[in-house]
Design an enzyme around this catalytic site. Structure first.
Site, mmCIF file in Angstrom:
data_model
loop_
_atom_site.group_PDB
_atom_site.id
_atom_site.type_symbol
_atom_site.label_atom_id
_atom_site.label_comp_id
_atom_site.label_asym_id
_atom_site.label_seq_id
_atom_site.Cartn_x
_atom_site.Cartn_y
_atom_site.Cartn_z
ATOM 1 C CG ASP A 1 -2.100 0.849 1.008
ATOM 2 O OD1 ASP A 1 -2.201 1.685 -0.052
ATOM 3 O OD2 ASP A 1 -3.178 0.592 1.585
HETATM 4 C C1 BGC Z 1 -5.005 3.234 -0.026
HETATM 5 C C2 BGC Z 1 -5.178 2.538 -1.078
HETATM 6 C C3 BGC Z 1 -4.952 2.838 -2.460
HETATM 7 C C4 BGC Z 1 -3.759 3.553 -2.557
HETATM 8 C C5 BGC Z 1 -3.495 4.053 -3.792
HETATM 9 C C6 BGC Z 1 -3.831 4.170 -0.196
HETATM 10 O O1 BGC Z 1 -3.611 5.295 0.728
HETATM 11 O O2 BGC Z 1 -4.803 2.591 1.329
HETATM 12 O O3 BGC Z 1 -6.451 1.709 -0.971
HETATM 13 O O4 BGC Z 1 -5.228 1.783 -3.331
HETATM 14 O O5 BGC Z 1 -3.501 4.468 -1.614
HETATM 15 O O6 BGC Z 1 -4.227 5.266 -4.259
#
Ligand code: BGC
Length: 740
Positions: free
Chosen positions: A267
C-alpha cells in the site's frame, strides 16, 4: 533501441511466458531489476528521468490516454530493454461512469450486477491506458466507525467472498490479454478492517482462527477462485508483524497454501511506514523486511530504489529474492499483453460514459437501494401527488452521490434527488425545495423555511446523511449519528405534521434510532453514483420495487459496536434475565439486522426440504423451498440461507450465511429455490486449527434476513470429514502469529 528488438525472444508473443521471463531476466542489470519493483504516483521530471534509466516499473495516478502514452513511449522506445510500464489506478466503483459505492453494490446481493459494473469500469479505464485497478477492497468490516467500510462488501465473509469473486471476474474478464480488461488487486491484505476502535491505519490483534475464518476467505475467493493476479499488502500491524512485512500471510498462506503466482504491491508507503511501526530502523531495513516477506513492488515509499541494489551488493539480500519479485511482476505484464499493446488507443475513448454504461449504472443503483422501513405503506408515492417538499442538505447535492474514490467521476453528471423527483412527477405536482441545514455545522437558519414548505406539502422527502468524504480512507468517525443538526432537521419537519420519507446517503451504518422509531418511511440509498437521483425517484414513485438488503448490521448506537449477526452464543445469551450478555441501557438487538430490507410486495416461504446425500468429501446437502409473491406487485426477494453447527469441539457462530438468491417474482408467482452445500461449506477449524466437519446436527434457517427466519430444518452429519490444506500444516506448526 527499436531495430535490434527482433533478436530478443522475450518480445516474441508466441513463446511461453516462462521462457520470455527467463530471457528478459538474463538481460537485466540489477538496477533494471529493482526498477521493475518501483512504483510512483503521477509524473515529475525526476520520475521521467528514472523511466529513461529503466528504473520504474509502474505508475499510479497517471490518467488519460495521452498522458499514459507519452510516458509509456519513453519506457518502450527509449530504454535499453523497452519494458513497458504498468499503469495502476483506484478504479473502485467506476472510472467516469460512477456506479454505487462498493458497500451499496453489496446491498444488491447480486453478484451479476457487481460483475457488470466492474467490467464497465475495466472497459472505460482500459481505454484510457489503465492496466490495473487497486480493487476490489475485500476487507471484512464490522466496525462502522471505520470509514473504509464504504469501500467493501460489509461484515460477512460469505457475501464478501461472492462479491469479491464477481468483482475480480468483472475486471479481469476471461482473458487478461483482452484489451478491455484490467488486472484486479484485492486489498488490503490482510485484516485491515479489524483496526482497533475502527480508527484507520490502527493496530490489529486477532486470533489465527478469526483471521482464517473471517478475514482471509474473501481474499481466497478473489485469488484462488477468481484468479486475481495482484494483491495489495496492508498498512496495519497484524498481531505484532505489520501486514507489509508479514511473511506468514504474504508468502506461506498466499503463495504456499493458495498457489498465488502474481505479484504483491505494497500500500502507499506501507514499506516506508515499517519504520514508524518500529520493526525497521531505516528505510533500507524496511525495504529488506518487506521484500523478504513477499512484497514485490514498492508503492511510493521509494525505499526499494534507494536500498535494494545496495543490499544485494553488500550481500545482505539475496539476488534470488529480487529475481523472484521481478519474475512475478514481468509475468503479469506479459499476461496482460502490455508488451504487445503498450499504448492506449485514443479511438476507444467513445466507450467512456456511453449510454449503455450510464444505463447500467442506473440499474445498479436501483438494485442497491434498501427500504429500511415503510409504515402504513407510505411508499411508493403517487406521481400525481399535488405537492412535495424536498428537504435536506443532500437533496440537491451533486458531490455526495459520487462517494469516496470517485476516480474520473464528474459531479456535473450526477442526477440529484431533487432532479430525479422533478423529472418523475406529474406536470401538476408542486415540488418545493429547501436545504434546511448543512451536513455539518450549527446553523438552524433554514429550519423555519423547511418547516413552512413541509406544512404546505402532502409529503416531505428529507435527504440527510454524510458528505462523500466522510467515509473512505482516513475518515473514521467516533459517532454514528447523523452529523451536525440533521437529526434536529428531521425532527422539525416531522413536527410539522407532514408525512416524512427519510432518504439516507452515507458510507456506513448510521445510528438513526430516532428516525427508526418516528419516521414512517426510510430508504437507505448509500452513495449511488451518477444516477443516484433517478434511481431514488424510481423507488419513491414505484417504478422500481426495492430489493436491496443490508450487508452490514445497523447498531442502535455506537456503543453497540462491534455488532454483527454471526456472533458466538456466549455462556449467557442475552434474554430478559438480568445476568446475561447485554447492556442494561439498550435492547440487545440491532437497529436493523444484517440481511434486512423490505419490498412493496410480500413473500411467503413454504415447503422446506433438507436432504443429506453421500458420505465424506462427496457428501452433499440439498436444501429446497418455495417462495411465493403474495402481494400485489412484482418484486425481488433475497432468500437467505443460514446454518448453525449445534455442537462442535469449538464454539461456532449462532448462525452463518451459507447461501443466498435474489429472485424476481410476479404477483402470485411461486419459485422453487434450491441450495447445495458441500462439506467445505460446513467445515470450520477445530482445536488444532485443522479444517474439519464434525459429526452432529446442523440447523438450517431460511429467511428474509438474519433475524426474519421463516423456515427451519436440520440434518445430521454422521462422520468426521477432514481436509488437508496443502502447506497449511507447515505454517500452522510455526504459528501464523509468531515471529520468523
Ligand atoms: C490506499 C489504497 C489505495 C492507494 C493508492 C492508499 O492510501 O490505502 O487503498 O489503493 O492509496 O491510491
Amino acid at each position: 533501441m527499436g531495430k535490434s528488438k527482433g533478436s530478443r525472444s522475450y518480445l516474441n508473443p508466441k513463446l511461453p511466458i516462462g521462457r520470455r521471463i527467463d530471457d528478459l531476466l538474463r538481460r537485466m542489470t540489477l538496477d533494471e531489476k529493482v526498477g521493475q519493483m518501483c512504483q510512483y504516483s503521477g509524473l515529475s521530471e525526476e520520475s521521467e528521468t528514472w523511466v529513461r534509466e529503466g528504473k520504474v516499473g509502474s505508475f499510479l495516478n497517471v490518467v488519460g490516454a495521452e498522458a499514459t502514452n507519452k510516458i509509456q513511449r519513453i519506457a518502450v522506445e527509449e530504454t535499453r530493454l523497452g519494458i513497458p510500464l504498468i499503469f495502476g489506478l483506484d478504479v473502485i466503483h467506476g472510472y467516469s461512469t460512477i456506479f454505487p459505492i462498493p458497500l451499496a453494490m453489496a446491498s444488491s446481493w447480486d453478484p451479476g450486477i457487481v460483475k457488470r459494473a466492474a467490467s464497465i469500469a475495466a472497459l472505460e479505464s482500459s481505454s484510457q491506458g489503465i492496466h490495473w485497478t487497486f480493487a476490489p477492497m475485500v476487507d471484512i468490516a464490522r466496525d462502522p466507525r471505520w470509514g473504509r467500510i464504504a469501500e467493501g462488501a460489509g461484515e460477512d465473509p460469505f457475501l464478501g467472498s461472492a462479491i469479491a469473486r464477481a468483482m475480480v471476474e468483472g475486471f479481469q474478464g476471461s482473458d487478461l490479454a483482452d484489451p478491455n480488461t484490467i488486472a484486479a488487486c484485492p486489498k488490503h491484505y490482510v485484516a485491515y478492517g479489524a483496526a482497533e476502535g475502527g480508527r484507520d491505519y490502527n493496530t490489529v490483534d486477532i486470533s489465527e482462527r478469526t483471521l482464517r475464518e473471517v478475514y482471509l476467505p474473501p481474499f481466497k475467493a478473489a485469488i484462488v477462485d477468481a484468479g486475481a493476479c495482484t494483491v495489495m499488502s496492508a498498512f496495519n500491524d497484524l498481531n505484532g508483524i505489520p501486514a507489509s512485512a508479514n511473511r506468514q500471510t504474504l508468502t506461506e498462506v498466499l503463495r504456499g497454501e493458495w498457489g498465488f503466482d502474481g505479484f504483491v504491491v505494497s500500500d502507499w508507503n506501507s514499506v516506508g511506514e515499517l519504520v514508524n511501526h518500529g520493526i525497521a530502523g531505516t528505510a533500507a531495513e524496511a525495504a529488506k523486511e518487506a521484500v523478504t516477506a513477499g512484497v514485490d513492488m514498492d508503492m511510493c515509499a521509494d525505499a526499494y530504489r534507494r536500498s535494494l541494489a545496495r543490499l544485494v551488493k553488500e550481500r545482505k539480500l539475496s539476488i534470488k529474492v529480487v529475481d523472484e519479485a521481478v519474475r512475478r511482476i514481468l509475468r503479469i505484464k506479459f499476461k496482460l499483453g502490455i508488451f504487445e499493446r503498450p499504448y492506449a488507443d485514443p479511438g476507444r475513448s467513445k466507450v467512456v460514459k456511453s449510454k449503455e454504461n450510464v444505463e447500467a449504472a442506473l440499474d445498479a443503483a436501483r438494485r442497491s437501494i434498501v427500504l429500511l422501513k415503510n409504515e402504513g405503506n407510505l411508499l411508493p408515492l403517487d406521481k400525481k401527488i399535488s405537492s412535495i417538499a424536498v428537504i435536506g442538505p443532500l437533496a440537491d447535492d451533486r458531490y455526495a452521490p459520487l462517494g469516496s474514490w470517485s476516480c474520473q467521476g464528474d459531479p456535473k453528471d450526477v442526477v440529484t434527488v431533487l432532479e430525479g423527483i422533478r423529472s418523475k412527477v406529474s406536470a401538476k405536482t408542486k415540488v418545493l425545495h429547501e436545504k434546511g441545514c448543512e451536513v455539518e455545522g450549527s446553523s438552524t437558519e433554514g429550519f423555519a423555511e423547511a418547516v413552512r414548505i413541509a406544512k404546505d406539502s402532502d409529503v416531505a422527502i428529507v435527504v440527510v446523511g454524510e458528505r462523500g468524504d466522510m467515509s473512505g480512507e482516513a475518515a473514521s468517525r467516533a459517532s454514528l449519528d447523523l452529523p451536525g443538526l440533521q437529526e434536529e432537521l428531521v425532527k422539525a419537519v416531522h413536527g410539522a405534521g407532514v408525512k416524512v420519507v427519510e432518504v439516507l446517503m452515507n458510507g456506513r451504518p448510521l445510528s438513526i434510532s430516532w428516525s427508526a422509531a418516528n419516521v414512517p418511511a426510510i430508504l437507505e440509498a448509500w452513495f449511488l453514483g451518477v444516477q443516484a437521483g433517478n434511481a431514488i425517484a424510481d423507488v419513491i414513485f414505484g417504478d422500481c420495487n426495492p430489493g436491496g438488503r443490508l450487508p452490514v448490521t445497523f447498531p442502535r448506537t455506537v456503543g453497540q459496536v462491534p455488532i454483527h449477526y454471526d456472533h458466538k452464543a456466549t455462556g449467557r445469551p442475552p434474554s430478559e434475565e438480568r445476568w446475561t450478555s447485554k447492556y442494561i441501557d439498550l435492547p440487545w438487538t440491532p437497529l436493523f439486522p444484517f440481511g434486512h430490507g423490505l419490498s412493496y410486495t410480500s413473500f411467503e416461504y413454504s415447503g422446506l426440504k433438507v436432504e443429506r446425500k453421500g458420505k465424506g468429501r462427496a457428501m452433499e446437502v440439498k436444501i429446497a423451498l418455495k417462495v411465493k409473491n403474495v402481494g400485489g406487485r412484482e418484486g425481488d426477494e433475497v432468500v437467505q440461507l443460514y446454518l448453525r453447527d449445534a455442537v462442535a469441539s469449538v464454539t461456532r457462530p449462532v448462525k452463518e450465511l451459507k447461501g443466498f438468491k435474489r429472485v424476481t417474482l410476479k404477483p402470485g408467482e411461486v419459485k422453487e429455490i434450491d441450495f447445495a452445500l458441500t462439506p467445505e461449506q460446513l467445515s470450520f477449524l477445530d482445536r488444532r486449527l485443522e479444517r474439519v466437519v464434525e459429526p452432529g446436527t446442523f440447523t438450517v434457517m431460511v429467511g428474509a434476513s438474519s433475524e426474519d427466519i421463516r423456515l427451519t430444518g436440520s440434518f445430521e452429519v454422521k462422520e468426521r470429514i477432514a481436509f488437508s490444506e496443502g502447506r497449511r500444516k507447515a505454517s500452522r506448526r510455526r504459528g501464523i502469529n509468531q515471529a520468523r
